[in-house]
Scaffold this motif. Structure first.
Motif, PDB file in Angstrom:
ATOM      1  N   LYS A   1      -6.170  19.646  12.680  1.00  0.00           N
ATOM      2  CA  LYS A   1      -7.580  19.278  12.883  1.00  0.00           C
ATOM      3  C   LYS A   1      -8.537  20.220  12.140  1.00  0.00           C
ATOM      4  O   LYS A   1      -8.454  21.443  12.279  1.00  0.00           O
TER       5      LYS A   1
ATOM      6  N   PHE B   1      -5.890  18.536  28.932  1.00  0.00           N
ATOM      7  CA  PHE B   1      -6.772  19.050  27.869  1.00  0.00           C
ATOM      8  C   PHE B   1      -7.180  20.486  28.225  1.00  0.00           C
ATOM      9  O   PHE B   1      -8.239  20.733  28.791  1.00  0.00           O
TER      10      PHE B   1
ATOM     11  N   HIS C   1     -15.353  23.940  26.589  1.00  0.00           N
ATOM     12  CA  HIS C   1     -14.730  23.175  25.489  1.00  0.00           C
ATOM     13  C   HIS C   1     -14.395  24.185  24.391  1.00  0.00           C
ATOM     14  O   HIS C   1     -15.114  24.322  23.399  1.00  0.00           O
TER      15      HIS C   1
ATOM     16  N   CYS D   1      -9.834  13.362  16.886  1.00  0.00           N
ATOM     17  CA  CYS D   1     -11.004  13.422  17.765  1.00  0.00           C
ATOM     18  C   CYS D   1     -12.329  13.702  17.053  1.00  0.00           C
ATOM     19  O   CYS D   1     -12.899  12.828  16.440  1.00  0.00           O
ATOM     20  N   ASN D   2     -12.822  14.948  17.122  1.00  0.00           N
ATOM     21  CA  ASN D   2     -14.143  15.242  16.562  1.00  0.00           C
ATOM     22  C   ASN D   2     -14.236  14.899  15.072  1.00  0.00           C
ATOM     23  O   ASN D   2     -15.325  14.580  14.573  1.00  0.00           O
TER      24      ASN D   2
ATOM     25  N   PRO E   1     -14.571  21.204  17.586  1.00  0.00           N
ATOM     26  CA  PRO E   1     -15.839  21.218  18.319  1.00  0.00           C
ATOM     27  C   PRO E   1     -15.868  22.333  19.363  1.00  0.00           C
ATOM     28  O   PRO E   1     -14.894  23.064  19.564  1.00  0.00           O
ATOM     29  N   GLY E   2     -17.022  22.429  20.026  1.00  0.00           N
ATOM     30  CA  GLY E   2     -17.126  23.325  21.177  1.00  0.00           C
ATOM     31  C   GLY E   2     -17.551  24.724  20.792  1.00  0.00           C
ATOM     32  O   GLY E   2     -18.306  24.933  19.847  1.00  0.00           O
TER      33      GLY E   2
ATOM     34  N   TYR F   1     -21.536  15.661  28.084  1.00  0.00           N
ATOM     35  CA  TYR F   1     -21.662  16.614  26.978  1.00  0.00           C
ATOM     36  C   TYR F   1     -22.675  17.664  27.421  1.00  0.00           C
ATOM     37  O   TYR F   1     -23.898  17.440  27.340  1.00  0.00           O
TER      38      TYR F   1
ATOM     39  N   ARG G   1     -13.571  12.275  13.792  1.00  0.00           N
ATOM     40  CA  ARG G   1     -14.007  10.888  13.617  1.00  0.00           C
ATOM     41  C   ARG G   1     -15.521  10.748  13.580  1.00  0.00           C
ATOM     42  O   ARG G   1     -16.046   9.700  13.196  1.00  0.00           O
ATOM     43  N   ARG G   2     -16.239  11.782  13.979  1.00  0.00           N
ATOM     44  CA  ARG G   2     -17.703  11.712  13.944  1.00  0.00           C
ATOM     45  C   ARG G   2     -18.270  12.032  12.565  1.00  0.00           C
ATOM     46  O   ARG G   2     -19.480  11.916  12.344  1.00  0.00           O
TER      47      ARG G   2
ATOM     48  N   GLU H   1      -4.719  12.611  21.048  1.00  0.00           N
ATOM     49  CA  GLU H   1      -4.767  14.037  20.694  1.00  0.00           C
ATOM     50  C   GLU H   1      -4.204  14.859  21.869  1.00  0.00           C
ATOM     51  O   GLU H   1      -4.394  14.485  23.033  1.00  0.00           O
TER      52      GLU H   1
ATOM     53  N   GLU I   1     -12.216  24.773  21.978  1.00  0.00           N
ATOM     54  CA  GLU I   1     -11.344  24.531  20.818  1.00  0.00           C
ATOM     55  C   GLU I   1     -11.545  25.583  19.734  1.00  0.00           C
ATOM     56  O   GLU I   1     -10.609  25.962  19.049  1.00  0.00           O
TER      57      GLU I   1
ATOM     58  N   ASN J   1      -9.794  13.158  22.879  1.00  0.00           N
ATOM     59  CA  ASN J   1     -10.098  13.543  24.276  1.00  0.00           C
ATOM     60  C   ASN J   1     -11.606  13.738  24.302  1.00  0.00           C
ATOM     61  O   ASN J   1     -12.103  14.774  23.853  1.00  0.00           O
ATOM     62  N   THR J   2     -12.333  12.787  24.807  1.00  0.00           N
ATOM     63  CA  THR J   2     -13.795  12.852  24.752  1.00  0.00           C
ATOM     64  C   THR J   2     -14.393  12.848  26.153  1.00  0.00           C
ATOM     65  O   THR J   2     -14.400  11.808  26.818  1.00  0.00           O
ATOM     66  N   PRO J   3     -14.891  14.013  26.619  1.00  0.00           N
ATOM     67  CA  PRO J   3     -15.532  14.031  27.939  1.00  0.00           C
ATOM     68  C   PRO J   3     -16.766  13.120  27.962  1.00  0.00           C
ATOM     69  O   PRO J   3     -17.517  13.042  26.982  1.00  0.00           O
TER      70      PRO J   3
HETATM   71  N1  CDT Z   1     -11.402  16.821  21.495  1.00  0.00           N
HETATM   72  C1  CDT Z   1     -12.593  16.666  20.881  1.00  0.00           C
HETATM   73  O1  CDT Z   1     -12.713  16.921  19.704  1.00  0.00           O
HETATM   74  N2  CDT Z   1     -13.630  16.274  21.654  1.00  0.00           N
HETATM   75  C2  CDT Z   1     -14.972  16.160  21.190  1.00  0.00           C
HETATM   76  C3  CDT Z   1     -15.883  16.383  22.321  1.00  0.00           C
HETATM   77  C4  CDT Z   1     -17.297  16.432  21.968  1.00  0.00           C
HETATM   78  S1  CDT Z   1     -17.847  17.941  21.364  1.00  0.00           S
HETATM   79  C5  CDT Z   1     -17.654  19.080  22.624  1.00  0.00           C
HETATM   80  C6  CDT Z   1     -15.278  14.827  20.551  1.00  0.00           C
HETATM   81  O2  CDT Z   1     -15.794  14.815  19.433  1.00  0.00           O
HETATM   82  O3  CDT Z   1     -15.050  13.777  21.160  1.00  0.00           O
END
Ligand code: CDT
Length: 303
Positions: free
Chosen positions: A126, A52, A143, A171-172, A130-131, A201, A174-175, A46, A145, A196-198
């Protein structure tokens, strides 16, 4: 059998000062390696062209817009398309997209699928952003976004290309189980998902040690429950002081991880993915026509 050799081209950190041209050179090197290893298609993360940037709060729209691409390909990204065409390899790429639509500027977190002739065959924007929207100085990093992007307006598409049915998410997304199910209902056999997943959190730091677990948990479940291959590709490593998860993985329709990165740097992993193996799930335990009970699930779309 329909065997596709697929590469997950993980990226290590991209510095804030790194130019598109420098990043594209890294992408091309990974693409050449993918070709040398027989790949038909290579997937990048991503927002793969810059650092990022949602980790910083910007108010000046011109400063925000410099992170976005106004054309694809543009002058800095065209060499990637030219290389793909020359090598005869497809690719999936995430980037920040700025378009004029109805006379207004629109900002999206976007991914494209490019075929072996270098033509863009699919675009995804997308959906699950998130964020947060406002500056929250208590966080170690932002964050933003929700501030910089609009929710994607194209839905979750499916594209017949490269001898299969392909899907995309970012990214997000996928959750969320709905992401995979909407792809699965269109018969998607392979989904590309850059992230891109920090590792940290800020709202719930108690979960920091679970980032790797949650990543594979959702990718593997999504693959299995919908009988599709999934290619999850990270931007990884310590980027501008922020640790990003690696563990990019290629996942079979059985839910098994068949290839995984072991560094947090630029790294290519590949797998031979037989798209016909999706039938093992799609014709049996997850035969939607036979076993799915959508009447019972109304709450999901009615709320
Ligand atoms: N880029 C991205 O969507 N990152 C989110 C970070 C967690 S929520 C702040 C993720 O789902 O991995």
């Amino acid at each position: 059998t329909r065997k596709l050799i697929v590469g997950a081209a993980q990226l290590g950190p991209i510095a804030r000062s790194e130019t598109r041209t420098q990043v594209v050179a890294r992408l091309i090197e990974l693409m050449r390696e993918a070709k040398a290893r027989g790949c038909d298609v290579v997937a990048y993360p991503e927002l793969a062209l810059t650092t990022f940037f949602p980790r910083w709060f910007f108010e000046d729209q011109a400063e925000i817009d410099q992170w976005f691409e106004r054309e694809m390909p543009g002058p800095e990204t065209r060499p990637l398309f030219d290389e793909a065409k020359k090598l005869g390899i497809g690719f999936y790429l995430g980037y920040a997209e700025l378009v004029e639509q109805g006379g207004a500027p629109r900002h999206f977190n976007t991914a494209i699928l490019v075929d072996k002739s270098g033509a863009i065959v699919g675009k995804y924007r997308k959906v699950h952003l998130p964020g947060h929207r406002e500056h929250e100085p208590w966080r170690a990093f932002q964050h933003l976004e929700k501030r910089y992007f609009e929710r994607g307006d194209l839905g979750f598409g499916a594209w017949r290309t490269m001898n299969g049915i392909m899907g995309m998410a970012l990214c997000n997304d996928r959750r969320w189980p709905e992401t995979y199910r909407v792809l699965g209902l269109q018969g998607v056999e392979m989904a590309f998902i850059g992230y891109n997943t920090p590792m940290h959190y800020p709202p719930v730091p108690e979960h920091d040690h679970l980032q790797g677990f949650h990543n594979h948990l959702v990718l593997q479940a999504g693959a299995y429950q919908n009988g599709m291959w999934i290619v999850g590709v990270a931007k990884a490593g310590k980027e501008e002081g922020c640790d990003l998860l690696g563990q990019s993985a290629i996942i079979a329709p059985t839910g098994e991880i068949v290839a995984m990165c072991s560094t947090v740097e630029d790294e290519l992993v590949t797998a031979v993915c037989d798209l016909d193996r999706c039938r093992e799930l799609k014709d049996n335990v997850f035969n939607f026509g036979l076993h799915r009970e959508p009447e019972t699930y109304r709450l999901i779309v009615d709320t």
